[in-house]
Design a protein around this motif. Structure first.
Motif, PDB file in Angstrom:
ATOM      1  N   GLN A 318       0.938  -1.162  -0.041  1.00  0.00           N
ATOM      2  CA  GLN A 318      -0.047   0.061   0.000  1.00  0.00           C
ATOM      3  C   GLN A 318       0.814   1.196   0.067  1.00  0.00           C
ATOM      4  N   VAL A 319       1.771   1.097   0.789  1.00  0.00           N
ATOM      5  CA  VAL A 319       2.568   2.494   0.761  1.00  0.00           C
ATOM      6  C   VAL A 319       3.619   2.447  -0.260  1.00  0.00           C
ATOM      7  N   GLU A 320       3.843   1.536  -1.156  1.00  0.00           N
ATOM      8  CA  GLU A 320       4.528   1.585  -2.383  1.00  0.00           C
ATOM      9  C   GLU A 320       6.336   1.500  -1.871  1.00  0.00           C
ATOM     10  N   ALA A 321       6.440   0.762  -1.147  1.00  0.00           N
ATOM     11  CA  ALA A 321       7.859   0.877  -0.114  1.00  0.00           C
ATOM     12  C   ALA A 321       8.968   0.854  -1.247  1.00  0.00           C
ATOM     13  N   PHE A 322       8.663  -0.301  -2.041  1.00  0.00           N
ATOM     14  CA  PHE A 322       9.898  -0.681  -3.091  1.00  0.00           C
ATOM     15  C   PHE A 322      10.243   0.871  -4.090  1.00  0.00           C
ATOM     16  N   ALA A 323       8.980   1.411  -4.645  1.00  0.00           N
ATOM     17  CA  ALA A 323       9.196   2.676  -5.262  1.00  0.00           C
ATOM     18  C   ALA A 323      10.216   3.872  -4.665  1.00  0.00           C
ATOM     19  N   LYS A 324       9.373   3.832  -3.172  1.00  0.00           N
ATOM     20  CA  LYS A 324      10.000   4.946  -2.226  1.00  0.00           C
ATOM     21  C   LYS A 324      11.530   4.567  -2.130  1.00  0.00           C
ATOM     22  N   LEU A 325      11.841   3.444  -1.832  1.00  0.00           N
ATOM     23  CA  LEU A 325      13.248   3.011  -1.427  1.00  0.00           C
ATOM     24  C   LEU A 325      14.159   3.296  -2.436  1.00  0.00           C
ATOM     25  N   ALA A 353      17.569  -7.599  -1.676  1.00  0.00           N
ATOM     26  CA  ALA A 353      17.192  -8.499  -0.516  1.00  0.00           C
ATOM     27  C   ALA A 353      15.801  -8.290   0.007  1.00  0.00           C
ATOM     28  N   PHE A 354      15.338  -6.805   0.167  1.00  0.00           N
ATOM     29  CA  PHE A 354      14.083  -6.473   0.632  1.00  0.00           C
ATOM     30  C   PHE A 354      13.280  -6.914  -0.573  1.00  0.00           C
ATOM     31  N   THR A 355      13.420  -6.781  -1.894  1.00  0.00           N
ATOM     32  CA  THR A 355      12.537  -7.166  -2.747  1.00  0.00           C
ATOM     33  C   THR A 355      12.362  -8.347  -2.896  1.00  0.00           C
ATOM     34  N   LEU A 356      13.253  -9.489  -2.783  1.00  0.00           N
ATOM     35  CA  LEU A 356      13.046 -10.809  -2.917  1.00  0.00           C
ATOM     36  C   LEU A 356      12.238 -11.310  -1.705  1.00  0.00           C
ATOM     37  N   GLN A 357      12.053 -10.467  -0.522  1.00  0.00           N
ATOM     38  CA  GLN A 357      11.663 -10.930   0.715  1.00  0.00           C
ATOM     39  C   GLN A 357      10.007 -10.525   0.575  1.00  0.00           C
ATOM     40  N   VAL A 358       9.758  -9.169  -0.094  1.00  0.00           N
ATOM     41  CA  VAL A 358       8.458  -8.767  -0.121  1.00  0.00           C
ATOM     42  C   VAL A 358       7.832  -9.105  -1.505  1.00  0.00           C
ATOM     43  N   HIS A 359       8.474  -8.968  -2.408  1.00  0.00           N
ATOM     44  CA  HIS A 359       7.963  -9.086  -3.813  1.00  0.00           C
ATOM     45  C   HIS A 359       8.755 -10.143  -4.537  1.00  0.00           C
ATOM     46  N   PRO A 360       8.626 -11.345  -4.004  1.00  0.00           N
ATOM     47  CA  PRO A 360       9.185 -12.493  -4.775  1.00  0.00           C
ATOM     48  C   PRO A 360       8.795 -12.904  -6.191  1.00  0.00           C
ATOM     49  N   ASP A 361       7.698 -12.382  -6.504  1.00  0.00           N
ATOM     50  CA  ASP A 361       7.013 -12.527  -8.076  1.00  0.00           C
ATOM     51  C   ASP A 361       7.122 -11.370  -8.804  1.00  0.00           C
ATOM     52  N   ARG A 362       7.728 -10.439  -8.198  1.00  0.00           N
ATOM     53  CA  ARG A 362       8.064  -9.090  -9.131  1.00  0.00           C
ATOM     54  C   ARG A 362       9.543  -8.856  -9.829  1.00  0.00           C
ATOM     55  N   LEU A 363       9.633  -9.943 -10.909  1.00  0.00           N
ATOM     56  CA  LEU A 363      10.865  -9.997 -11.627  1.00  0.00           C
ATOM     57  C   LEU A 363      11.301  -8.546 -12.153  1.00  0.00           C
ATOM     58  N   ASP A 364      10.325  -7.738 -12.630  1.00  0.00           N
ATOM     59  CA  ASP A 364      10.433  -6.521 -13.087  1.00  0.00           C
ATOM     60  C   ASP A 364      11.080  -5.536 -12.140  1.00  0.00           C
ATOM     61  N   TYR A 365      10.941  -5.781 -10.838  1.00  0.00           N
ATOM     62  CA  TYR A 365      11.461  -4.954  -9.790  1.00  0.00           C
ATOM     63  C   TYR A 365      13.209  -5.236  -9.566  1.00  0.00           C
ATOM     64  N   VAL A 366      13.332  -6.869  -9.716  1.00  0.00           N
ATOM     65  CA  VAL A 366      14.688  -7.270  -9.904  1.00  0.00           C
ATOM     66  C   VAL A 366      15.561  -6.516 -10.962  1.00  0.00           C
ATOM     67  N   ASP A 367      14.651  -6.761 -12.214  1.00  0.00           N
ATOM     68  CA  ASP A 367      15.409  -5.871 -13.533  1.00  0.00           C
ATOM     69  C   ASP A 367      15.822  -4.583 -13.081  1.00  0.00           C
ATOM     70  N   GLN A 368      14.856  -3.763 -12.711  1.00  0.00           N
ATOM     71  CA  GLN A 368      15.151  -2.458 -12.234  1.00  0.00           C
ATOM     72  C   GLN A 368      16.488  -2.206 -11.550  1.00  0.00           C
ATOM     73  N   ILE A 369      16.485  -3.174 -10.323  1.00  0.00           N
ATOM     74  CA  ILE A 369      17.818  -2.972  -9.339  1.00  0.00           C
ATOM     75  C   ILE A 369      18.878  -3.373 -10.382  1.00  0.00           C
TER      76      ILE A 369
END
Length: 372
Positions: A318-325, A353-369
């Motif tokens: 809800q707080v879009e933690a990934f985008a803010k971080l 490490a945060f992304t894999l814990q919170v968004h394990p299904d969001r490979l696009d986030y991993v790609d961004q990193i």
């Protein structure tokens, strides 16, 4: 020369301890005979030993602790005096007759603690008086220890919700205001310590300052334990005021330590709901501050929070933690142009490490990193 200085300091400390012990002996005799006048006289002489400027902060702490132990006995005596019919307001005014300001303020804080406990006056009024009176000591080391004493004797007497010292209205605000004011003044004194003495001893002073950091940080722990500090108050009052002090002090040691304190002391839920405010402070810190470690610890807390149960994951989404971080990391790297490549890698590794814990299904986030 260094050895001679250390020997001299040991002599000064021994002389200070002897002075405290001698006056404490006469104070004890006065306490045993219920002689308030002599008890105040010898306790003031005992506390005069804390006026010294000859000791390093580490040695001063030893001297302070001797005086602190004696003040606990005096506090018990003050409580007994009230049970014998002595008015607390009279006692509170009587201790202010001490000749020198430092002993006077230690005695005032001790009497103030008993005054609050007696409930003869609202806790908020006494606390406000004490925190403002402590402005009388501007020497960084002496002022820091005096305010630490005030914090110690008052922390269980704050007008918090459910506390026996809770007043009629807005009591939590009064408690928070007291702690924030004491914290702000203590941090200013702590930062000013770096300017006391010759430039060639700067490294030594920073080491001494580091040893005293917990005196300042304890205020944030007290804030974290106030029951009435709910999310709204934390969001509107506590965090903005603390961050204002952190950013404005422009001191590397203070900024790093206090940011870490904020992250460790307050609940994960509060950090999530105030994430933008907290992250916006990071690029404003001094370029020499180890922001990568601060952010890494924050992300580690969120990862552990996410691992505590699936029910907390919607809150992170809800707080879009990934985008803010991710955005905060970009801003910090831009603000700290000379950040070593290992620092950049550490930041993105923590985000991964945060992304894999919170968004394990969001490979696009991993790609961004990885692209970063």
């Amino acid at each position: 020369m260094i050895a001679d200085g250390a020997e001299d300091e040991e002599k000064w400390l021994a002389a200070g301890i002897a002075g405290i012990q001698q006056n404490a002996f006469y104070m004890h005799r006065a306490l045993d005979s219920n002689n308030l006048k002599d008890a105040l006289k010898y306790s003031a002489q005992m506390l005069s030993e804390l006026r010294t400027s000859r000791l390093s902060p580490h040695k001063y702490y030893e001297l302070y602790m001797r005086a602190f132990d004696e003040l606990r006995k005096l506090e018990i005596f003050f409580k007994e005096e009230t049970s014998r019919g002595c008015s607390m307001i009279e006692l509170y005014e009587l201790v202010q007759h001490a000749g020198n300001i430092l002993p006077r303020l230690y005695l005032l804080c001790t009497a103030g603690s008993v005054y609050i406990k007696s409930k003869e006056a609202p806790a908020k009024d006494i606390l406000k008086d004490l925190v403002e009176m402590c402005h009388g000591i501007q020497n960084p080391v002496r002022g820091l220890f005096l305010r630490s004493y005030l914090s110690q004797v008052s922390k269980d007497k704050l007008p918090d919700i459910g506390s026996e010292y809770e007043g009629d209205s807005e009591t939590v605000i009064d408690a928070v205001e007291f702690v924030l004011q004491n914290f702000t003044e203590m941090n200013k004194l702590w930062v000013r310590m770096q300017y006391q003495g010759p430039t060639r001893e700067k490294e030594k002073r920073e080491k001494e300052r580091s040893e005293l950091r917990d005196l300042v940080g304890k205020n944030l722990h007290v804030l974290g334990q106030i029951e009435g500090v709910d999310l709204e108050m934390y969001k509107e009052t506590v965090l903005p005021r603390v961050l204002e002090q952190v950013v404005n002090c422009k001191d590397e040691l203070a900024q790093y330590y206090l940011m870490d304190c904020i992250i460790q002391v307050f609940p994960d839920e509060y950090h999530l709901q105030t994430l933008e405010t907290l992250l916006n402070a990071c690029p404003q810190l001094q370029a020499s501050v180890d922001v990568k470690t601060v952010l890494a610890r924050l992300m580690e807390r969120f990862s552990n929070y996410a691992a505590s149960g699936v029910e907390v994951l919607p809150e992170l989404f809800q707080v879009e933690a990934f985008a803010k971080l991710n955005n905060a990391i970009d801003k910090v790297i831009a603000a700290q142009e000379n950040m070593p490549i290992v620092g950049v890698v550490t930041l993105y590794a923590s985000l991964l490490a945060f992304t894999l814990q919170v968004h394990p299904d969001r490979l696009d986030y991993v790609d961004q990193i990885l692209v970063s």
